[in-house]
Design a protein around this motif. Structure first.
Motif: not given
Length: 340
Positions: A269-272, A314-316, A338-340
């Motif tokens: 999470r938070g990674g690019r 990306l959202a998928g 990355v959100e989740g």
């Protein structure tokens, strides 16, 4: 009464139709290394023919044709010399396209285009029908073809790696993983510009072996390790960001999503997740992505994408599209978080 000249539009269409003649002739000259033979000055066609065990008259006809489109120039006595265009067919110049030109004439890149009709009718790659297996499986079974492919991909990378490295701000990243990074040209370019950054090159075992020698030659072995694996199975953790250059365009949405999900899991999470890809622009204007998109359709079933298509893709995978960074090349850097 003098004949009228053909309209410019007709001449333009004729040039487009006969483009295959030029492409094959350029590829042939690249395979023979004609530009390397001319690096020190003009040479006669008879000498070039002896060097390459070719028929002198037939070789002359090829070089004469190439000279007519600006590749090489003909002098007296059937001698040929390099032009500015031909310089980039040399193997020892920055930005060399010799490997790319060589691959463009190989039968395994040429024959699938003969079934473009079938690909448009079915939406499936022609390569599989022509050769009986997907392109990457074919390359895995044919090491000579795989070497040509890997060299060509390095040649393409040389065209835009510096632009990508210069355009994106890698600050805040301690370790960058290049996923499917080939021989490591892009990653090495980024590391050379940022001495504090560490790198991981993630590739198949076969390609990774070639990358180790190249990274070592650039003095980067102490800052970059090579890890082997299959990005459809998993991607190792330990990096703050993943970069994938010209990887996602090889795959349809379903398989691209698998790769992106593994990248997201690897950086957390938070990674690019950074995608170095062309963006298909709207409108009728020329852009290399529009023709490359057909190569992806015919060869591997992949595609070039618009900005909105990248956002959805990306959202998928649980990744938010943060921004699209243009570069000095046709390529952009699609930045995902990355959100989740």
């Amino acid at each position: 009464m003098p004949e009228s000249k053909p309209p410019a539009a007709l001449l333009s269409l004729q040039n487009l139709i006969t483009g295959k003649w030029v492409a094959q002739a350029v590829s042939f000259a690249a395979k023979l290394g004609i530009a390397d033979s001319l690096r020190d000055g003009p040479k006669g066609c008879d000498e070039l023919a002896r060097m390459n065990q070719m028929d002198a008259d037939a070789l002359y006809r090829v070089l004469r044709a190439l000279a007519s489109v600006g590749v090489f120039a003909e002098q007296d006595d059937r001698r040929f010399v390099l032009t500015p265009t031909a310089e980039f067919l040399r193997s020892d110049v920055p930005g060399s396209l010799r490997a790319v030109a060589t691959m463009a004439g190989e039968d395994w890149t040429w024959r699938p285009w003969g079934d473009l009709y079938g690909s448009v009718k079915t939406g499936e790659p022609a390569f599989d029908r022509v050769f009986g297996s997907p392109a990457f499986e074919y390359l895995a079974r044919n090491p000579i073809a795989a070497t040509v492919f890997d060299e060509a991909m390095t040649g393409w990378s040389m065209q835009n790696a510096h632009a990508v490295a210069a355009a994106y701000d890698f600050s805040g990243i301690e370790t960058l993983m290049d996923v499917g990074g080939g021989h490591g040209y892009l990653l090495a370019t980024i590391l050379e510009q940022r001495p504090a950054l560490r790198g991981v090159l993630f590739e198949t075992p076969e390609v990774g072996e070639g990358a180790r020698d190249r990274l070592d030659a650039r003095g980067l072995s102490d800052r970059c390790r090579v890890v082997s694996g299959d990005f459809f199975q998993s991607i190792p953790e330990g990096a703050d960001a993943c970069i994938l250059k010209s990887v996602i365009h090889d795959w349809d949405d379903a398989r691209a999503t698998i790769i992106l999900k593994h990248c997201a899991r690897a950086v957390g999470r938070g990674g690019r997740v950074l995608l170095a890809e062309m963006i298909v622009p709207p409108g009728d204007g020329p852009h290399p992505a529009k023709l490359l998109d057909l190569e992806m359709l015919v060869m591997v079933g992949g595609r070039e994408r618009t900005g909105d298509q990248f956002r959805e893709l990306l959202a998928g995978a649980g990744i938010r599209l943060a921004r699209i960074v243009p570069t000095a090349s046709p390529m952009c850097v699609v930045e995902g978080v990355v959100e989740g």
